[in-house]
Design an enzyme around this catalytic site. Structure first.
Site, mmCIF file in Angstrom:
data_model
loop_
_atom_site.group_PDB
_atom_site.id
_atom_site.type_symbol
_atom_site.label_atom_id
_atom_site.label_comp_id
_atom_site.label_asym_id
_atom_site.label_seq_id
_atom_site.Cartn_x
_atom_site.Cartn_y
_atom_site.Cartn_z
ATOM 1 C CE LYS A 87 51.402 34.473 41.976
ATOM 2 N NZ LYS A 87 51.568 35.537 43.115
ATOM 3 N N GLY B 8 38.434 44.734 44.891
ATOM 4 C CA GLY B 8 38.770 43.365 45.442
ATOM 5 C C GLY B 8 38.356 43.161 46.942
ATOM 6 N N GLY C 70 38.837 39.980 48.808
ATOM 7 C CA GLY C 70 39.339 38.967 49.311
ATOM 8 C C GLY C 70 40.541 39.058 50.411
ATOM 9 N N GLY D 205 42.034 42.750 49.754
ATOM 10 C CA GLY D 205 41.218 43.827 49.888
ATOM 11 C C GLY D 205 40.458 44.163 51.209
HETATM 12 P P1 NAD Z 1 41.284 36.578 46.605
HETATM 13 O O1 NAD Z 1 40.890 35.425 45.932
HETATM 14 O O2 NAD Z 1 41.247 36.266 48.266
HETATM 15 O O3 NAD Z 1 40.462 37.776 46.238
HETATM 16 C C1 NAD Z 1 40.399 38.512 45.115
HETATM 17 C C2 NAD Z 1 39.082 39.360 45.241
HETATM 18 O O4 NAD Z 1 39.117 39.943 43.862
HETATM 19 C C3 NAD Z 1 37.880 38.716 45.422
HETATM 20 O O5 NAD Z 1 37.164 39.560 46.348
HETATM 21 C C4 NAD Z 1 37.230 38.787 44.010
HETATM 22 O O6 NAD Z 1 35.602 38.946 44.129
HETATM 23 C C5 NAD Z 1 37.710 39.930 43.563
HETATM 24 N N1 NAD Z 1 37.403 40.072 42.134
HETATM 25 C C6 NAD Z 1 37.654 39.094 41.249
HETATM 26 N N2 NAD Z 1 37.674 39.629 40.005
HETATM 27 C C7 NAD Z 1 37.526 40.823 40.108
HETATM 28 C C8 NAD Z 1 37.039 41.698 39.018
HETATM 29 N N3 NAD Z 1 36.860 41.681 37.721
HETATM 30 N N4 NAD Z 1 36.594 43.035 39.655
HETATM 31 C C9 NAD Z 1 36.625 43.260 40.878
HETATM 32 N N5 NAD Z 1 37.224 42.448 41.951
HETATM 33 C C10 NAD Z 1 37.272 41.168 41.322
HETATM 34 O O7 NAD Z 1 42.821 36.988 46.269
HETATM 35 P P2 NAD Z 1 43.936 37.858 47.048
HETATM 36 O O8 NAD Z 1 44.816 36.744 47.809
HETATM 37 O O9 NAD Z 1 43.183 38.881 47.965
HETATM 38 O O10 NAD Z 1 44.568 38.236 45.734
HETATM 39 C C11 NAD Z 1 44.395 39.757 45.340
HETATM 40 C C12 NAD Z 1 45.212 40.300 44.769
HETATM 41 O O11 NAD Z 1 46.573 40.398 45.625
HETATM 42 C C13 NAD Z 1 45.810 39.459 43.509
HETATM 43 O O12 NAD Z 1 46.600 40.125 42.501
HETATM 44 C C14 NAD Z 1 47.044 38.809 44.362
HETATM 45 O O13 NAD Z 1 48.519 38.402 43.365
HETATM 46 C C15 NAD Z 1 47.465 40.008 45.025
HETATM 47 N N6 NAD Z 1 48.249 39.473 46.117
HETATM 48 C C16 NAD Z 1 47.900 38.423 47.176
HETATM 49 C C17 NAD Z 1 48.676 38.149 48.386
HETATM 50 C C18 NAD Z 1 48.230 37.234 49.196
HETATM 51 O O14 NAD Z 1 49.011 37.072 50.383
HETATM 52 N N7 NAD Z 1 46.895 36.734 49.269
HETATM 53 C C19 NAD Z 1 50.150 38.571 48.209
HETATM 54 C C20 NAD Z 1 50.561 39.586 47.386
HETATM 55 C C21 NAD Z 1 49.738 39.927 46.397
#
Ligand code: NAD
Length: 405
Positions: free
Chosen positions: A103, A214, A216, A219
């Protein structure tokens, strides 16, 4: 509150009490193979110089090259990156893909940088780590606040430095630049396949009420996928706050609203709620899809959902897991639930190395059985031993890593 790495080690301690993996093996897994912190000097648009802290943690490569995303966040620090790298190693093992765990990250609020500054910073991260990265060594990907465009800058920088033209050094690239079809939605899609495989075992109906923290990549795509499948999304949130509509949110309209305004709060017909309130809403399925440590021993007794599916990494602390298990709330753990992302990243890497381009149908047809069979294996083991699904997933993953080591 304890940091995410303490939580990861508490999980490791807990599984070691269920099964004896041998003390040397567990000792080895308590530390990454290496964790590196660098400073990245960047010329800002106003002519000033700023130094950013960047990280790469290579946790374990028994099963294949280190694999794991890069996070840009003001709170990112080495213990968070170590925890995420540890979970990546277990995640790849839990679903049986030939990748190890790594990571990376930068302590930065990317919203405060111009696009040019963001590009210089992203290229700067690659310049610092180009020696240890490589298609057969260490393969990064996107995570919180990092996008396909950032992956393209990074792949380009790596090619400039090393001459490697395969693009396989990094995944999550734009589709026209070596990315895989289906990668952008893979995390949520994989979670949905796991959910479908477990739904009847978990006593859930065909149409569930769903709350998502979330909005992003993980979510918002989950909201679309569950909505399209006929479930009712009653609450969602982002960093600014959440919204609730017990009749079900109009997700296509909400996606448009979020794109226009940047946030979900204020969406017409919904009631504003806090992120804390969202977690304790009465619903069938709660999907944390933001950051770590949001469900702790302080609020675990207030959770009212029947099932929690972790699209975020590490949203539930180990102490909270015990409370939820005793209360009969099933947690589909991150290392299973969000593994669709790394699985399709692995497909992208494979396509780049073989110079192939798979259709979205081919990608989904390969992803689905991996998610379904992994979910079933983990569920059956956990049921048999009367342990939670996280411990079931850890047992399967650790056994695979131990066998290779
Ligand atoms: P992203 O940056 O696309 O979205 C993150 C979202 O979380 C945004 O909507 C942001 O506004 C929201 N957020 C941030 N702080 C917050 C808070 N305190 N309370 C509520 N919402 C909050 O990121 P992502 O890629 O969607 O990642 C989100 C989670 O999923 C992380 O834990 C990441 O490690 C995990 N994840 C992502 C992937 C991927 O392929 N993108 C794969 C596995 C796991």
């Amino acid at each position: 509150m304890s940091n995410p790495f303490d939580n990861a080690m508490a999980q490791l301690d807990k599984v070691s009490k269920i099964k004896d993996f041998g003390s040397d093996f567990i000792l080895k897994l308590r530390q990454p193979d290496r964790d590196i912190k660098v400073s990245i000097p960047i010329n800002m648009d106003d002519g000033s110089l700023r130094i950013f802290e960047g990280y790469r943690v290579e946790y374990n490569n028994a099963l294949g090259p280190y694999k794991g995303g890069i996070r840009y966040h003001p709170d990112t620090e080495i213990n968070e990156v170590k925890a995420l790298a540890f979970w990546m190693a277990l995640k790849c093992a839990a679903v049986g893909i030939p990748m190890g765990g790594g990571k990376g990250g930068i302590t930065v609020d990317p919203k405060k940088l111009s696009k040019d500054e963001l590009e210089r910073l992203s290229r700067g991260w690659v310049q610092k780590f180009s020696d240890i990265l490589g298609p057969l060594k260490d393969v990064p990907a996107p995570d919180v606040n990092t996008t396909a465009e950032i992956m393209a800058w990074m792949a380009d920088e790596f090619q400039k430095i090393t001459g490697d033209k395969s693009g396989a050094v990094i995944t999550g690239k734009p589709v026209g630049q070596g990315g895989s079809l289906g990668r952008d939605t893979a995390t949520a899609q994989g979670g949905f396949y796991a959910f479908e495989a477990l739904k009847s075992h978990l006593g859930l109906a065909d149409s569930c009420s769903v709350a998502i923290q979330g909005f992003g990549n993980a979510g918002a795509n989950a909201a679309s996928i569950w909505h399209k499948a006929g479930h009712k999304i009653i609450a969602v949130s982002d960093s600014k706050g959440g919204i609730l509509d017990l009749n079900g949110l109009d997700i296509p309209a909400l996606l448009k609203f979020k794109q226009e305004t940047g946030y979900v709060a204020g969406f017409s017909g919904s009631q504003d709620i806090t992120n804390e309130q969202l977690l304790t809403i009465d619903c069938d399925l709660l999907i944390p899809a933001a950051l770590e440590n949001v469900i702790t021993k302080e609020n675990a007794a207030d959770i009212k959902s029947k099932v929690i599916l972790e699209l975020a990494n590490g949203p539930i602390t180990s102490a909270a897991d015990d409370i939820l298990f005793k209360r009969g709330i099933t947690v589909v753990p991150d290392i299973l639930a969000n593994s669709g992302g790394v699985t399709v990243s692995y497909f992208e890497w494979d396509q780049n190395l073989k110079n192939e381009r798979w259709t979205e149908r081919e990608v989904l047809d390969k992803l689905r059985p991996i998610m379904e069979s992994s979910a079933r294996d983990i569920f059956l083991l956990a049921k048999d031993l009367n342990i939670d699904l996280r411990m079931g997933a850890f047992m399967i993953a650790l056994e695979r890593i131990r066998a290779k080591m």
